[in-house]
Write a protein that holds these residues in place. Structure first.
Motif, PDB file in Angstrom:
ATOM      1  N   GLU A   1       0.681  -1.129   0.151  1.00 14.73           N
ATOM      2  CA  GLU A   1      -0.039   0.104  -0.070  1.00 14.73           C
ATOM      3  C   GLU A   1       0.953   1.302  -0.113  1.00 14.73           C
ATOM      4  O   GLU A   1       0.739   2.110  -0.744  1.00 14.73           O
ATOM      5  N   GLN A   2       2.099   1.461   0.797  1.00 12.23           N
ATOM      6  CA  GLN A   2       2.958   2.350   0.993  1.00 12.23           C
ATOM      7  C   GLN A   2       3.519   2.545  -0.316  1.00 12.23           C
ATOM      8  O   GLN A   2       3.703   3.718  -0.603  1.00 12.23           O
ATOM      9  N   ALA A   3       3.670   1.675  -1.151  1.00 13.76           N
ATOM     10  CA  ALA A   3       4.570   1.807  -2.280  1.00 13.76           C
ATOM     11  C   ALA A   3       3.753   2.575  -3.400  1.00 13.76           C
ATOM     12  O   ALA A   3       4.302   3.164  -4.413  1.00 13.76           O
ATOM     13  N   LYS A   4       2.346   2.573  -3.461  1.00 15.99           N
ATOM     14  CA  LYS A   4       1.335   3.180  -4.308  1.00 15.99           C
ATOM     15  C   LYS A   4       1.160   4.443  -3.737  1.00 15.99           C
ATOM     16  O   LYS A   4       0.274   5.128  -4.391  1.00 15.99           O
ATOM     17  N   ARG A   5       1.301   4.999  -2.740  1.00 19.35           N
ATOM     18  CA  ARG A   5       0.688   6.388  -2.150  1.00 19.35           C
ATOM     19  C   ARG A   5       1.494   7.543  -2.787  1.00 19.35           C
ATOM     20  O   ARG A   5       2.695   7.215  -2.959  1.00 19.35           O
ATOM     21  N   PRO A   6       0.919   8.481  -2.843  1.00 18.93           N
ATOM     22  CA  PRO A   6       1.617   9.701  -3.032  1.00 18.93           C
ATOM     23  C   PRO A   6       2.425  10.234  -1.813  1.00 18.93           C
ATOM     24  O   PRO A   6       2.315   9.620  -0.777  1.00 18.93           O
ATOM     25  N   PHE A   7       3.190  10.992  -2.210  1.00 21.06           N
ATOM     26  CA  PHE A   7       4.349  11.595  -1.090  1.00 21.06           C
ATOM     27  C   PHE A   7       3.840  12.829  -0.688  1.00 21.06           C
ATOM     28  O   PHE A   7       4.332  14.084  -1.107  1.00 21.06           O
ATOM     29  N   ALA A   8       3.028  12.976   0.548  1.00 21.84           N
ATOM     30  CA  ALA A   8       2.728  14.396   0.977  1.00 21.84           C
ATOM     31  C   ALA A   8       3.488  15.310   1.409  1.00 21.84           C
ATOM     32  O   ALA A   8       3.415  16.498   1.015  1.00 21.84           O
ATOM     33  N   GLN A   9       4.654  14.463   1.914  1.00 27.41           N
ATOM     34  CA  GLN A   9       5.682  15.491   2.548  1.00 27.41           C
ATOM     35  C   GLN A   9       6.348  16.416   1.390  1.00 27.41           C
ATOM     36  O   GLN A   9       7.350  17.081   1.660  1.00 27.41           O
ATOM     37  N   ILE A  10       6.111  16.031   0.161  1.00 23.11           N
ATOM     38  CA  ILE A  10       7.013  16.644  -0.863  1.00 23.11           C
ATOM     39  C   ILE A  10       6.764  18.123  -0.847  1.00 23.11           C
ATOM     40  O   ILE A  10       7.310  18.807  -1.471  1.00 23.11           O
ATOM     41  N   LYS A  11       5.728  18.661  -0.260  1.00 24.22           N
ATOM     42  CA  LYS A  11       5.359  19.989  -0.340  1.00 24.22           C
ATOM     43  C   LYS A  11       6.245  20.829   0.605  1.00 24.22           C
ATOM     44  O   LYS A  11       6.213  22.064   0.331  1.00 24.22           O
ATOM     45  N   ASP A  12       7.131  20.174   1.424  1.00 23.02           N
ATOM     46  CA  ASP A  12       8.062  20.877   2.021  1.00 23.02           C
ATOM     47  C   ASP A  12       9.488  20.778   1.381  1.00 23.02           C
ATOM     48  O   ASP A  12      10.624  21.358   1.944  1.00 23.02           O
ATOM     49  N   HIS A  13       9.434  20.288   0.191  1.00 26.78           N
ATOM     50  CA  HIS A  13      10.953  20.105  -0.548  1.00 26.78           C
ATOM     51  C   HIS A  13      11.333  21.439  -1.035  1.00 26.78           C
ATOM     52  O   HIS A  13      10.587  22.210  -1.525  1.00 26.78           O
ATOM     53  N   VAL A  14      12.637  21.766  -0.624  1.00 23.14           N
ATOM     54  CA  VAL A  14      13.334  22.883  -1.004  1.00 23.14           C
ATOM     55  C   VAL A  14      13.415  23.504  -2.398  1.00 23.14           C
ATOM     56  O   VAL A  14      13.352  24.745  -2.741  1.00 23.14           O
ATOM     57  N   LEU A  15      13.543  22.513  -3.178  1.00 22.89           N
ATOM     58  CA  LEU A  15      13.404  22.621  -4.552  1.00 22.89           C
ATOM     59  C   LEU A  15      12.132  22.437  -5.449  1.00 22.89           C
ATOM     60  O   LEU A  15      12.012  22.757  -6.666  1.00 22.89           O
ATOM     61  N   LEU A  16      10.837  22.452  -4.799  1.00 21.80           N
ATOM     62  CA  LEU A  16       9.763  22.114  -5.394  1.00 21.80           C
ATOM     63  C   LEU A  16       9.034  23.147  -6.263  1.00 21.80           C
ATOM     64  O   LEU A  16       8.758  22.564  -7.301  1.00 21.80           O
ATOM     65  N   GLN A  17       9.453  24.386  -6.035  1.00 14.08           N
ATOM     66  CA  GLN A  17       8.831  25.513  -6.500  1.00 14.08           C
ATOM     67  C   GLN A  17       9.679  25.744  -8.137  1.00 14.08           C
ATOM     68  O   GLN A  17       8.983  26.248  -8.866  1.00 14.08           O
ATOM     69  N   TRP A  18      10.520  25.095  -8.219  1.00 13.11           N
ATOM     70  CA  TRP A  18      11.368  25.230  -9.476  1.00 13.11           C
ATOM     71  C   TRP A  18      11.073  23.757 -10.352  1.00 13.11           C
ATOM     72  O   TRP A  18      11.800  23.799 -11.359  1.00 13.11           O
ATOM     73  N   ALA A  19      10.436  22.922  -9.811  1.00 13.77           N
ATOM     74  CA  ALA A  19      10.552  21.320 -10.624  1.00 13.77           C
ATOM     75  C   ALA A  19       9.499  21.395 -11.346  1.00 13.77           C
ATOM     76  O   ALA A  19       8.184  21.206 -11.052  1.00 13.77           O
ATOM     77  N   THR A  20       9.578  22.227 -12.613  1.00 12.12           N
ATOM     78  CA  THR A  20       8.738  22.382 -13.602  1.00 12.12           C
ATOM     79  C   THR A  20       8.592  21.101 -14.595  1.00 12.12           C
ATOM     80  O   THR A  20       7.864  21.272 -15.925  1.00 12.12           O
ATOM     81  N   GLN A  21       9.562  20.236 -14.388  1.00 12.09           N
ATOM     82  CA  GLN A  21       9.723  19.108 -15.616  1.00 12.09           C
ATOM     83  C   GLN A  21       9.577  18.091 -14.967  1.00 12.09           C
ATOM     84  O   GLN A  21      10.657  16.962 -15.475  1.00 12.09           O
ATOM     85  N   LEU A  22       8.726  17.706 -14.164  1.00 14.50           N
ATOM     86  CA  LEU A  22       8.681  16.417 -13.447  1.00 14.50           C
ATOM     87  C   LEU A  22       8.227  15.210 -14.429  1.00 14.50           C
ATOM     88  O   LEU A  22       8.849  14.130 -14.402  1.00 14.50           O
ATOM     89  N   ASN A  23       7.373  15.349 -15.364  1.00 15.04           N
ATOM     90  CA  ASN A  23       6.985  14.346 -16.327  1.00 15.04           C
ATOM     91  C   ASN A  23       8.206  13.955 -17.322  1.00 15.04           C
ATOM     92  O   ASN A  23       8.523  12.637 -17.626  1.00 15.04           O
TER      93      ASN A  23
END
Length: 266
Positions: free
Chosen positions: A175-197
């Protein structure tokens, strides 16, 4: 890259305890080994024990396979006689509890902590690091503690011991393997991560089942033999492999979570 060449780790013997690194509660230390190099030594007797070492090993070697700069990871043997003359009682207890096989990373002398205010990374690299940390469920790449270093004008990733937190409760790993990762909201680089796909497409061609198996096969039996489960070392090792391959197949779930979290920042 050839798996056989890439997936072998050196072993060293710790010869000298140099100084503790008092960040966090696990008391890693700078230590010298019998190859005359300095290492950041992670102790099996600290905090989360060998599970932190397993997460460090898997996270670091997956990151290396994906092309990130990671200090060399080595197995570090600690003799029973080591540390007897250490005057600090807390450190002496830690050394006694860590006899045997530990993990160490090559010490990057002169490296400085990455600061996003001083050094702006491009969107591709930010996206790749965010994707990696979603895969590994790494809770420890925040503005408070970036766990990235600048060394010789290049970015290096360190400290993956807080990853793969599913292994602190084995029973619902599927179950955990298929969960979203909610803590990503606190990632230091998230605001610049425009190319995740784009990162997803590139990295899924590199992280084949064979390459993941080669990395999980590095986990020593000695680290998979505690009393927290009645599974054999080979069975536990297989769980790590299945968790990672399952999570990789469900990457669209954690990508969507990261994109939604990013949308709230901008």
């Amino acid at each position: 890259m050839e798996n056989d060449d890439m997936r072998k780790l050196r072993s060293v013997n710790v010869t000298r305890y140099v100084t503790p690194l008092r960040e966090g509660g696990s008391l890693p230390a700078i230590a010298e080994a019998d190859d005359n190099f300095l290492y950041v030594l992670k102790f099996r007797g600290a905090g989360q024990g060998v599970k932190a070492l397993i997460a460090e090993l898997i996270g670091g070697e997956i990151a290396r396979l994906l092309g990130f700069k990671i200090p060399e990871i080595v197995f570090a043997n600690l003799d029973t006689a080591f540390g007897r003359t250490e005057p600090d009682e807390e450190i002496q207890d830690l050394l006694k509890a860590s006899t045997g096989l530990n993990l160490a990373l090559h010490y990057l002398s002169g490296a400085i902590t990455y600061d996003p205010v001083l050094t702006q990374l491009d969107a591709k690299l930010c996206s790749q690091i965010v994707w990696l940390d979603c895969l590994l469920t790494n809770v420890d790449r925040t503005p408070r503690n970036t766990n990235m270093l600048m060394w010789h004008k290049e970015l290096w990733l360190i400290d993956h011991g807080a990853s793969l937190y599913f292994h602190h409760s084995w029973h619902n790993w599927e179950e955990q393997a298929k969960r979203p990762f909610a803590q990503i909201k606190d990632h230091v680089l998230l605001q610049w991560a425009t190319q995740l796909n784009e990162a997803d497409q590139e990295f899924k061609t590199i992280l084949t089942p064979e390459s993941i198996k080669a990395i999980t096969n590095l986990i020593p039996d000695d680290w998979l033999s505690d009393s927290s489960s009645d599974q054999s070392p080979s069975e536990r090792r297989e769980v790590y492999y299945k968790f990672l391959t399952t999570r990789l197949a469900a990457s669209s779930v954690f990508i969507k979570e990261a994109q939604n979290a990013r949308a709230t920042l901008i």
